[in-house]
Design a protein around this motif. Structure first.
Motif, PDB file in Angstrom:
ATOM      1  N   TYR A  41       0.777  -1.168  -0.094  1.00 39.82           N
ATOM      2  CA  TYR A  41      -0.054  -0.031  -0.094  1.00 39.82           C
ATOM      3  C   TYR A  41       0.918   1.259  -0.062  1.00 39.82           C
ATOM      4  O   TYR A  41       0.482   2.202   0.321  1.00 39.82           O
ATOM      5  N   VAL A  76       3.107   0.613   8.234  1.00 43.47           N
ATOM      6  CA  VAL A  76       2.758   1.314   9.430  1.00 43.47           C
ATOM      7  C   VAL A  76       3.429   0.765  10.565  1.00 43.47           C
ATOM      8  O   VAL A  76       4.109  -0.149  10.681  1.00 43.47           O
ATOM      9  N   PHE A  78       2.790  -1.018  13.282  1.00 41.34           N
ATOM     10  CA  PHE A  78       2.864  -2.475  13.952  1.00 41.34           C
ATOM     11  C   PHE A  78       3.608  -3.476  13.177  1.00 41.34           C
ATOM     12  O   PHE A  78       4.036  -4.318  13.547  1.00 41.34           O
ATOM     13  N   CYS A 101      -2.801   2.485  12.796  1.00 41.12           N
ATOM     14  CA  CYS A 101      -3.695   1.643  11.948  1.00 41.12           C
ATOM     15  C   CYS A 101      -5.050   1.474  13.054  1.00 41.12           C
ATOM     16  O   CYS A 101      -4.859   1.012  13.990  1.00 41.12           O
ATOM     17  N   SER A 102      -6.276   1.442  12.218  1.00 43.06           N
ATOM     18  CA  SER A 102      -7.403   1.622  12.987  1.00 43.06           C
ATOM     19  C   SER A 102      -7.610   0.343  13.738  1.00 43.06           C
ATOM     20  O   SER A 102      -8.191   0.331  14.875  1.00 43.06           O
ATOM     21  N   LEU A 103      -7.180  -0.748  13.171  1.00 40.37           N
ATOM     22  CA  LEU A 103      -7.327  -2.247  13.690  1.00 40.37           C
ATOM     23  C   LEU A 103      -6.432  -2.024  15.121  1.00 40.37           C
ATOM     24  O   LEU A 103      -6.936  -2.488  16.177  1.00 40.37           O
ATOM     25  N   ASN A 129      -2.013  -7.022  12.828  1.00 41.30           N
ATOM     26  CA  ASN A 129      -2.372  -5.519  12.792  1.00 41.30           C
ATOM     27  C   ASN A 129      -2.841  -5.245  14.048  1.00 41.30           C
ATOM     28  O   ASN A 129      -3.954  -4.946  14.507  1.00 41.30           O
ATOM     29  N   CYS A 187     -11.153  -2.328  10.036  1.00 41.86           N
ATOM     30  CA  CYS A 187     -10.319  -1.481   9.369  1.00 41.86           C
ATOM     31  C   CYS A 187     -11.081  -0.555   8.735  1.00 41.86           C
ATOM     32  O   CYS A 187     -12.161  -0.463   7.960  1.00 41.86           O
ATOM     33  N   TYR A 188     -10.671   0.797   8.927  1.00 42.41           N
ATOM     34  CA  TYR A 188     -11.787   2.075   8.809  1.00 42.41           C
ATOM     35  C   TYR A 188     -11.644   2.240   7.074  1.00 42.41           C
ATOM     36  O   TYR A 188     -12.670   2.753   6.579  1.00 42.41           O
ATOM     37  N   VAL A 189     -10.700   1.780   6.315  1.00 41.28           N
ATOM     38  CA  VAL A 189     -10.533   1.669   4.731  1.00 41.28           C
ATOM     39  C   VAL A 189     -11.774   0.612   4.356  1.00 41.28           C
ATOM     40  O   VAL A 189     -12.472   0.889   3.512  1.00 41.28           O
ATOM     41  N   HIS A 190     -11.163  -0.543   4.618  1.00 45.70           N
ATOM     42  CA  HIS A 190     -11.949  -1.527   4.054  1.00 45.70           C
ATOM     43  C   HIS A 190     -13.586  -1.694   4.432  1.00 45.70           C
ATOM     44  O   HIS A 190     -14.204  -2.474   3.638  1.00 45.70           O
ATOM     45  N   GLU A 215     -10.656  -8.008   4.782  1.00 45.74           N
ATOM     46  CA  GLU A 215     -10.771  -7.079   5.971  1.00 45.74           C
ATOM     47  C   GLU A 215     -12.039  -6.246   5.670  1.00 45.74           C
ATOM     48  O   GLU A 215     -13.060  -5.544   6.137  1.00 45.74           O
ATOM     49  N   CYS A 279      -5.553   4.540   2.522  1.00 46.90           N
ATOM     50  CA  CYS A 279      -5.234   4.438   4.110  1.00 46.90           C
ATOM     51  C   CYS A 279      -4.361   5.649   4.478  1.00 46.90           C
ATOM     52  O   CYS A 279      -3.323   5.642   4.049  1.00 46.90           O
ATOM     53  N   PHE A 281      -2.937   6.291   6.930  1.00 49.04           N
ATOM     54  CA  PHE A 281      -1.592   5.744   7.995  1.00 49.04           C
ATOM     55  C   PHE A 281      -0.562   5.434   6.778  1.00 49.04           C
ATOM     56  O   PHE A 281       0.541   5.990   6.993  1.00 49.04           O
ATOM     57  N   MET A 282      -1.106   4.681   5.852  1.00 42.52           N
ATOM     58  CA  MET A 282       0.219   4.044   4.979  1.00 42.52           C
ATOM     59  C   MET A 282       0.681   5.420   4.126  1.00 42.52           C
ATOM     60  O   MET A 282       1.994   5.275   3.863  1.00 42.52           O
TER      61      MET A 282
HETATM   62 FE1  SF4 Z   1      -4.853  -0.498   9.333  1.00 40.86          FE
HETATM   63 FE2  SF4 Z   1      -4.766   0.967   7.047  1.00 40.86          FE
HETATM   64 FE3  SF4 Z   1      -4.374  -1.681   6.545  1.00 40.86          FE
HETATM   65 FE4  SF4 Z   1      -6.646  -0.489   7.329  1.00 40.86          FE
HETATM   66  S1  SF4 Z   1      -5.621  -0.339   5.477  1.00 40.86           S
HETATM   67  S2  SF4 Z   1      -5.810  -2.463   8.371  1.00 40.86           S
HETATM   68  S3  SF4 Z   1      -6.059   1.144   8.796  1.00 40.86           S
HETATM   69  S4  SF4 Z   1      -3.049  -0.411   7.886  1.00 40.86           S
END
Ligand code: SF4
Ligand code: 13P
Length: 325
Positions: A41, A76, A78, A101-103, A129, A187-190, A215, A279, A281-282
């Motif tokens: 990512y 990220v 983790f 990471c939201s997770l 994660n 995961c806030y993205v998926h 996810e 994402c 964070f990524m």
């Molecule tokens: Fe975490 Fe980003 Fe992967 Fe979602 S896409 S699980 S927030 S690292």
């Protein structure tokens, strides 16, 4: 449709400064005896300068066997922590220390410990994660690439507690038939992909298979032709006869797929409310930050020895069960 020249770095750095930045990074890599590991990512220009690009499992396996003095981890927090846990004696750098990471956020160690204490029969499987503290509390780690194998290998006389992704956990329950208690994280993205949005894109491309990350919510997974980790997406897309493929995962994946399968058209699955398949964070890591972390040897991942030692046991168990290659 994603068949433009790679999600270009235009707007971030000019081509000339991109070249000189990449050269600077390669020089620093040699002088530090560093290896650059990048998740699928990451932005294209980071992927292009990395020694290895892959999913969480591939990255953990690479981190476990590196002989470099310095690991520059483009992913990220983790993921960089996992590399440090496996390499307590090496320097692990993360270009942006706030790349979370939201997770991971959804599952604080003390809350997990309280739940574990409520049932002595729990055997905890933690999706990678999560924080090092949570890894230290887990019996075994898994990634999206090996979760089915890890759950199948869990002791039959124990109750599985699966943390922190309830969507991945739900998918694994469907695959294995093993009941599990699921932590309520996502995961806030998926979770932005919906059944209706996938139905609409399918109608526009009726011959294109849908490939989704586990996810994603069940309503999306049930429409997918393949549900898999980011690395398995590469293998699946290479092997399929279909030329057009709909992809439901973070946007960075498209660069990797386009590079590996230049003859295919990748169609990013639209989300329901917005075009929010990145994402945040990524995307905190940039090429400049990669250069700067190598120049200044910071931000560096540091972990308490006790947490690191206990987390290593559960990561090593995962690598033993799922294979180190
Ligand atoms: Fe975490 Fe980003 Fe992967 Fe979602 S896409 S699980 S927030 S690292
Ligand atoms: P993979 O291990 O499949 O690359 O997934 C990691 C991740 O963070 C997905 O959001």
């Amino acid at each position: 449709m994603f068949n433009a020249p790679d999600a270009s770095p235009a707007g971030r750095v000019s081509t000339a400064s991109l070249d000189s930045l990449q050269r600077e990074i390669l020089d620093l890599k040699r002088s530090l005896n560093a290896v650059i590991l990048a998740h699928n990512y990451q932005v294209p220009e980071i992927q292009d300068v990395a020694d290895y690009v892959g999913d969480s499992l591939g990255l953990a396996r690479h981190a476990a066997r590196t002989s470099a003095d310095v690991i520059v981890f483009c992913g990220v927090h983790f993921m960089a922590e996992t590399a440090k846990i496996l390499n307590p004696g090496r320097t692990v750098l993360l270009p942006d220390k706030d790349a979370g990471c939201s997770l991971e956020e959804s599952c604080p160690g003390p809350k997990l410990k309280a739940l574990q204490d409520s049932n002595p029969k729990f055997w905890t499987i933690a999706y990678i994660n999560c924080s090092a503290e949570v890894k230290a509390l887990a019996d075994c780690i898994c990634t999206s690439g090996n979760a089915v194998k890890i759950v199948n290998a869990a002791p039959k006389d124990r109750d599985i507690l699966f943390v922190p992704d309830e969507n991945l956990g739900g998918w694994v329950m469907e695959q294995t038939g093993r009941p599990m208690t699921l932590w309520k994280g996502d995961c806030y993205v998926h979770v932005e992909w919906t059944h209706a949005a996938i139905m609409r894109i399918r109608q526009r491309h009726p011959d294109a298979p849908v490939v989704a990350h586990p996810e994603c919510p069940k309503a999306v997974r049930m429409l997918a032709d393949e549900v898999c980790s980011t690395e398995k997406m590469v293998t699946w897309c290479r092997a399929t006869a279909s030329k057009d493929i709909i992809i439901a995962t973070e946007a960075g994946m498209l660069h990797r797929l386009k590079k590996e399968c230049p003859d295919k058209n990748f169609i990013p699955a639209p989300t329901e409310r917005c075009a929010c398949n990145e994402c945040r964070f990524m995307k905190m890591n940039t090429l400049e930050k990669v250069r700067d972390c190598m120049l200044h040897r910071t931000p560096e991942i540091q972990l308490p020895e006790d947490i690191s030692r206990r987390a290593r046991v559960s990561i090593e168990r995962m690598l033993e069960i799922s294979g180190r290659d």
